[in-house]
Write a protein that holds these residues in place. Structure first.
Motif, PDB file in Angstrom:
ATOM      1  N   ALA A 424     -37.598 -22.464  81.764  1.00  0.00           N
ATOM      2  CA  ALA A 424     -37.041 -22.792  80.454  1.00  0.00           C
ATOM      3  C   ALA A 424     -35.677 -23.456  80.627  1.00  0.00           C
ATOM      4  O   ALA A 424     -35.039 -23.351  81.681  1.00  0.00           O
ATOM      5  CB  ALA A 424     -36.918 -21.529  79.613  1.00  0.00           C
ATOM      6  N   LEU A 425     -35.204 -24.120  79.574  1.00  0.00           N
ATOM      7  CA  LEU A 425     -33.939 -24.859  79.664  1.00  0.00           C
ATOM      8  C   LEU A 425     -32.773 -23.962  80.050  1.00  0.00           C
ATOM      9  O   LEU A 425     -31.891 -24.368  80.816  1.00  0.00           O
ATOM     10  CB  LEU A 425     -33.642 -25.564  78.336  1.00  0.00           C
ATOM     11  N   ASP A 426     -32.733 -22.739  79.522  1.00  0.00           N
ATOM     12  CA  ASP A 426     -31.610 -21.852  79.818  1.00  0.00           C
ATOM     13  C   ASP A 426     -31.779 -21.123  81.151  1.00  0.00           C
ATOM     14  O   ASP A 426     -30.967 -20.278  81.512  1.00  0.00           O
ATOM     15  CB  ASP A 426     -31.415 -20.836  78.687  1.00  0.00           C
ATOM     16  N   GLN A 427     -32.825 -21.478  81.907  1.00  0.00           N
ATOM     17  CA  GLN A 427     -33.054 -20.872  83.224  1.00  0.00           C
ATOM     18  C   GLN A 427     -33.199 -21.939  84.313  1.00  0.00           C
ATOM     19  O   GLN A 427     -33.936 -21.774  85.271  1.00  0.00           O
ATOM     20  CB  GLN A 427     -34.314 -19.991  83.183  1.00  0.00           C
ATOM     21  N   GLY A 428     -32.469 -23.034  84.136  1.00  0.00           N
ATOM     22  CA  GLY A 428     -32.486 -24.094  85.138  1.00  0.00           C
ATOM     23  C   GLY A 428     -33.535 -25.156  84.929  1.00  0.00           C
ATOM     24  O   GLY A 428     -33.771 -25.977  85.818  1.00  0.00           O
ATOM     25  N   GLY A 429     -34.160 -25.170  83.749  1.00  0.00           N
ATOM     26  CA  GLY A 429     -35.176 -26.177  83.454  1.00  0.00           C
ATOM     27  C   GLY A 429     -34.562 -27.484  83.004  1.00  0.00           C
ATOM     28  O   GLY A 429     -33.349 -27.699  83.072  1.00  0.00           O
ATOM     29  N   TRP A 430     -35.373 -28.364  82.497  1.00  0.00           N
ATOM     30  CA  TRP A 430     -34.914 -29.702  82.115  1.00  0.00           C
ATOM     31  C   TRP A 430     -35.819 -30.262  81.021  1.00  0.00           C
ATOM     32  O   TRP A 430     -36.935 -29.801  80.820  1.00  0.00           O
ATOM     33  CB  TRP A 430     -34.900 -30.634  83.328  1.00  0.00           C
TER      34      TRP A 430
END
Length: 534
Positions: A424-430
């Motif tokens: 997910a975005l808040d876990q290093g995603g993009w």
């Protein structure tokens, strides 16, 4: 229709080997080619790393069963030849005599089989081949067979392709490494050996001439086909992210070849009478924006379509290459680019009217999709001028559309590593990134990795679009050219609806080199055999 096609062996190998030996009368500096690639090489595995720089590195170190000439025709390379039997269900390949890996071990059929399996797990074309393979067997050290469950007439195109990932043959012990685990060493049978202990990621890479390499005995060098004669004792890559520093090094003679001079600097280096500026890749470079289909907001096709509505391809290409020209090219940029290279037999015009260049219309679409103000984590490779320029234009476009853009800037190697994350975005995603493919990468559905819609197995972005996959299969099984064209036309229509990625235009990238270099081959990738110092 199938035919027997057992091609001639290496009768003139001794002559070709003699040609590969440089004159020892030359000083050491003259026998070293110094080159600045377009990016750093953080990973030496040509199967796990789909970046062009990994492919370019691999062509020095590894060899292919078949090469491809500048007419896109497969030619025997490591293979002496092949036969096709049983209605196309049996292919038997014979290797040339005397092939050896850099560790001294002979190249055997089992090495080829293991390499095909590892490559086929990662590559789109290879995946299609493996889906039809019943078994692969080593008949002798120099002969191996592939038995198919149904015909695969594009076998040689798969083996010879220059699009990432290419089928490079490596020792069985390396080919047996899990295809999703990076190799720790690069051992091939190609014209140059990788000098492992001189590799400094982010700084320099070195290769030395392989004295055991025996070039193909007949034919003329053409792209990745024909004799690969190494005229230099060493090839040194210098990683120079700063374009001004690279330009100065080329002008002073500190380096011999700068792969991708930036738009603002190649007119300057072209004025130096000791430097040649040329376009060697006539198929161009096609820009794309790759959205992440797994995370909001781009998991919604309506949001992806809104981006297509907003894109003005010429804005992107002007930022990348400017308005300068080189001899033979009135302009270096093109718009009206769809999902296949414009000169390819797969090109179509359907759907191009969706490129409306309208921010207002895009904002309305975004509002209707409920994504106004949505957060985007946009990856940017600042050490690649073309990607950096496209990303900055894209970030501005997304902000004007109404997105909340979080721009993450890093070197290309870091971007490649991060884009592999499905978090997910808040876990290093993009959310997305901009990049470029060679026109030959988008030539047909077999080599076109970014249009595929096979979910978790797809190129980063991971679109799931069964309709595209169905048309891709129809192309592979097409009985004639008209049916193949109908399949690619329908693929493009679906792509403009489902948007596996957004086409951002096309440009031609000049290269620059000292005029005392001769023999640089046209095509993709940049090649280091046949090049010599006058």
């Amino acid at each position: 229709m199938f035919r027997r096609d057992l091609l001639a062996g290496a009768a003139l190998a001794a002559t070709a080997s003699a040609l590969a030996r440089p004159s020892l009368a030359q000083p050491a500096a003259a026998r070293t080619l110094k080159y600045v690639p377009h990016a750093n090489l953080p990973n030496i595995d040509p199967f796990t790393n789909t970046a062009f720089v990994a492919r370019d590195h691999a062509f020095l170190v590894f060899d292919q069963l078949y090469g491809m000439n500048d007419k896109f025709e497969p030619q025997p390379q490591m293979a002496q030849g092949h036969v096709v039997e049983n209605g196309g269900l049996l292919w038997r390949f014979t290797l040339r005599e005397g092939l050896k890996f850099h560790d001294g071990s002979p190249v055997r059929g089992r090495d080829c089989i293991a390499s095909i399996r590892r490559w086929g797990r990662r590559d789109a074309f290879g995946q299609e081949l493996l889906a039809r393979v019943a078994d692969m067997t080593e008949d002798s050290d120099r002969v191996f067979s592939i038995r198919l469950s149904r015909p695969f007439p594009k076998m040689l195109e798969a083996f010879s392709k220059v699009t990432t990932s290419c089928l490079f043959i490596m020792p069985e012990r390396l080919a047996n490494v899990d295809p999703f685990t990076n190799l720790a060493e690069a051992v091939g049978s190609g014209p140059y050996r990788f000098v492992q202990n001189e590799w400094v990621p982010g700084s320099s890479i070195a290769y030395v001439r392989n004295p055991d390499y025996v070039p193909v005995a007949n034919g003329t060098p053409s792209m990745t086909a024909g004799p690969k004669v190494a005229h230099f004792d060493r090839v040194e890559w210098r990683i120079i992210p700063d374009a001004s520093t690279a330009a100065a090094a080329l002008q002073s003679g500190e380096i011999d070849w700068w792969e991708q001079p930036t738009a603002d600097l190649f007119p300057l280096v072209a004025r130096n009478r000791n430097i040649a500026v040329d376009v060697i890749n006539a198929t161009g470079l096609i820009g794309i924006f790759r959205p992440n289909h797994l995370t909001a907001p781009f998991n919604n096709p309506a949001v992806r379509r809104a981006v297509i509505t907003a894109v003005n391809q010429m804005d992107f290409m002007t930022a990348v290459i400017g308005d300068a020209t080189v001899p033979g090219y009135q302009t270096l940029k093109r718009e009206g680019i769809g999902f296949f290279a414009p000169e390819s037999p797969s090109a179509a015009t359907v759907g191009l009217d969706r490129l409306k260049k309208s921010i207002d219309a895009a904002r309305a679409e975004l509002q209707a999709a409920g994504a106004m103000g949505a957060r985007l984590v946009l990856l940017n490779a600042t050490d690649l001028a073309s990607i950096n320029a496209a990303t900055l234009v894209g970030a501005d476009l997304f902000r004007r559309m109404g997105f909340n853009v979080d721009l993450i800037s890093a070197d290309w190697g870091t971007v490649v590593q991060r884009r592999a994350s499905k978090n997910a975005l808040d876990q290093g995603g993009w959310s997305g990134f901009f990049t470029f493919w060679s026109g030959v990468d988008h030539w047909n559905p077999a080599s076109h990795a970014s249009i595929r819609g096979h979910g978790d197995a797809a190129w980063p972005g991971w679109p799931t679009i069964p309709a595209i996959e169905a048309q891709r299969n129809a192309w592979f099984d097409a009985p004639n050219d008209a049916a193949a064209k109908a399949a690619t036309t329908e693929m493009q229509r679906i792509a403009f609806e489902e948007v596996p990625y957004v086409p951002t235009g096309m440009y031609y990238q000049p290269t620059a080199y000292r005029r005392n270099l001769t023999g640089i081959l046209k095509g993709q990738p940049p090649l280091f055999w046949n090049v010599r110092r006058a």
